[in-house]
Design an enzyme around this catalytic site. Structure first.
Site, PDB file in Angstrom:
ATOM      1  N   HIS A  73       3.541  -4.317 -15.653  1.00  0.00           N
ATOM      2  CA  HIS A  73       2.943  -3.929 -14.280  1.00  0.00           C
ATOM      3  C   HIS A  73       1.525  -3.923 -14.859  1.00  0.00           C
ATOM      4  CE1 HIS A  73       1.605  -1.326 -11.309  1.00  0.00           C
ATOM      5  NE2 HIS A  73       3.041  -1.387 -10.843  1.00  0.00           N
ATOM      6  N   ARG A  89      -4.170  -0.060  -4.960  1.00  0.00           N
ATOM      7  CA  ARG A  89      -4.507  -1.283  -4.665  1.00  0.00           C
ATOM      8  C   ARG A  89      -4.351  -1.861  -3.254  1.00  0.00           C
ATOM      9  NH1 ARG A  89      -1.643  -4.956  -7.975  1.00  0.00           N
ATOM     10  NH2 ARG A  89      -0.533  -3.102  -8.731  1.00  0.00           N
TER      11      ARG A  89
END
Ligand code: FAD
Ligand code: NAG
Ligand code: NAG
Ligand code: NAG
Length: 489
Positions: free
Chosen positions: A274, A297
């Protein structure tokens, strides 16, 4: 008078006889009830345990840790469902087939269509089972990377992994006459008679004990198996230097149990990294990191290098963002930081509050304060922010291809939330080979009688890349399949 006494005696005898018969029947039922031994108390094991109970079994669930929950309690984004009532309420058109296509595209050349079909076909009844039987709230829907529509469900309260896991634990604890929970009990061996798995040997408080029954392996993955000769060193040695988001239980114990009696493994080199784990300023080299949710994000957070310059479309797939971060680090442009403006932070208030309280995310009163503290040229931040404003207004296009400009406007005067990011080992796609009924297969592709597996411990469901929200779903779907299969005669 004598007649009355006779009647009483007769009645008493009848009652005694009926009670005795009922007792014998119940005893016979208890003796012949299937017994299911579940190894691991995360979401997969808990789902298997409940389903085995629903199918009439007596259940023993063992976990090597002092508390149940595994990695499942940490899950923060949610669980996928395609065609749910919550989606319909929000006019989101989705179906098992669209979900199947998205999963197939993500799995690429390692797609196993029968497993993908099991995963995507069962999503709606699975979410309904969680909501109806355990009262789990899954009314909110979000869109994560790689999904063509919003289908990742969570509730209004706490983190979804915790909400589901604790609800299942609570209901299991409420049935002590049919379900036994053993904590601090590490399973070390599978017992066999002929070719059939008939139970487990486990260690508890320094003693060795056994339990008899069909066995469901639900021990999770191997994303924390850093030991010498462990699975990461065997299959992905370059990841030994990369920290993890996983609890230290995730060492592939169940994989070794299956292999010890001829079970097959697949895709063991497929490990998901990740892109965004938090670097804790108090303990920057810690091997275990908190995950910075993808949503940071998603709501407009931007990634910058040590000089305040962006280098990627923040909404790219996990593997792509990770690769770009690696290139930046290799070029000597680390540390990488995530910035959030106040608008973006506000949409994720609960997340941000938690990260701030843990000291992982820090608030600066202005860009100048960040520039001074982190030794970033202020002019670079200004240029980055000017460009953001221009993309948001549609005047220029992002050179990295970002098209969603939600909360894209950053200014020099507003406060900024800032955190240092590093890629983290997060999930293992490889694992124990099972069929669509969660039966463990041997290396010839034949089911091993009495042995089942579910959750992150199984391999091949996601192929080359797992989509966000599909792992909790895998845990419940295959947990339920394994629980049911374990009670079949
Ligand atoms: C920080 C984080 C966030 C995540 N967010 C999401 C998300 O939002 N959505 C999503 O779909 N997925 C998410 N994932 C992935 C997902 O949480 C896991 O893949 C999933 O919970 C695995 O469930 P499981 O039941 O298979 O294993 P786990 O939940 O890890 O449980 C395994 C259990 O087995 C026990 N065990 C292991 N070995 C033994 C042994 N020898 N004997 C007895 N017991 C043993 C362990 O102690 C543990 O309790 C996230 C993962 C992490 C780490
Ligand atoms: C869904 O569509 C219906 C009918 O077009 C509309 O009345 C409703 O407001 C929509 N709901 C949402 C959440 O968009
Ligand atoms: C799924 O993909 C197949 C093959 O490409 C296609 O024929 C089908 O129309 C797609 N289904 C949906 C719902 O998009
Ligand atoms: C952009 O992202 C936001 C936040 O995830 C989402 O609500 C919005 O629908 C997206 N916009 C487009 C055009 O995709």
């Amino acid at each position: 008078m004598r007649r009355l006494t006779h009647q009483y005696i007769f009645r008493a005898l009848t009652v005694a006889a009926i009670s005795f018969l009922a007792y014998r029947l119940l005893r016979r039922a208890a003796m012949t009830a299937p017994r299911t031994i579940v190894v691991g108390g995360g979401l997969a094991g808990l789902s298997a345990a409940h389903t085995a109970l629903e199918n009439g079994a007596i259940v023993v669930l063992l976990d090597k840790k002092p508390a149940l929950g595994g990695n499942s309690v940490k899950a923060s984004s949610g669980i996928n469902g395609a065609g749910t009532a919550a989606q319909k309420e929000q006019n989101i058109t989705d179906s098992p087939e669209i979900f199947y296509n998205d999963t197939l595209a993500s799995a690429r050349d390692l797609a196993r269509t029968h497993l993908i079909k099991a995963l995507t076909d069962h999503s709606v009844p699975t979410l309904e089972w969680l909501t109806n039987n355990f009262g789990v709230d899954l009314s909110l829907v979000a869109q994560l990377g790689g999904h063509s529509v919003p289908r990742t469900h969570r509730g209004k309260g706490g983190a979804p992994g915790w909400a589901m896991t604790s609800a299942l634990v609570k209901k299991l604890e409420a049935q002590p006459e049919r379900a036994t929970i053993l904590k601090g009990a590490k399973v070390v061996k599978l017992l066999r008679e002929g070719g059939r798995v008939t139970g487990v040997e486990y260690e508890v408080g320094g003693e060795k004990k056994t339990e008899e029954g069909s066995v469901v392996i639900a021990t999770g993955g191997y994303a924390a198996d850093y030991a010498e000769g462990g699975y990461l060193s065997q299959f992905r040695p370059e990841l030994l230097a990369v920290p993890t988001t996983n609890g230290d239980h995730a060492t592939g114990d169940g994989h070794r149990l299956a292999v010890s009696i001829g079970g097959a493994l697949c895709d063991m080199d497929q490990v998901q990294v990740h892109p965004t784990g938090f670097v804790d300023p108090k303990d920057p080299s810690a091997k275990t990191k908190f995950l910075a949710a993808e949503a940071l994000r998603g709501v407009g957070g931007i990634l910058i290098d040590k000089d305040g310059v962006r280098f990627v479309d923040e909404l790219e797939r996990r593997d792509t963002v990770t690769e770009k971060m690696r290139e930046v680090a290799k070029a000597g442009r680390a540390p990488i930081r995530l910035l959030l403006n106040p608008e973006a932070a506000k949409t994720l208030e609960a997340h941000v509050g938690f990260y701030k309280s843990k000291g992982l995310m820090r608030e600066y009163e202005s860009a100048a304060a960040l520039a001074e503290d982190a030794k970033i040229p202020l002019a670079n931040l200004e240029a980055t922010f000017d460009a953001q404003r221009s993309y948001a207004k549609g005047l220029t296009q992002d050179p990295f291809g970002k098209t969603n400009h939600t909360n894209a406007v950053y200014t020099l005067d507003e406060p900024l939330l800032v955190a240092e990011m590093t890629p983290v080992v997060h999930y293992t796609m490889g694992g124990i080979v099972v069929d669509e009924d969660a039966r463990v297969l041997n290396t010839d592709g034949t089911p091993i009688p009495g042995l089942f597996a579910a959750g992150e411990a199984i391999g091949g469901v996601h192929g080359r890349n797992r989509l966000g929200g599909s792992s909790l779903l895998e845990a419940v779907v295959f947990g339920r399949l394994a629980g049911k299969s374990s009670t079949a005669r």
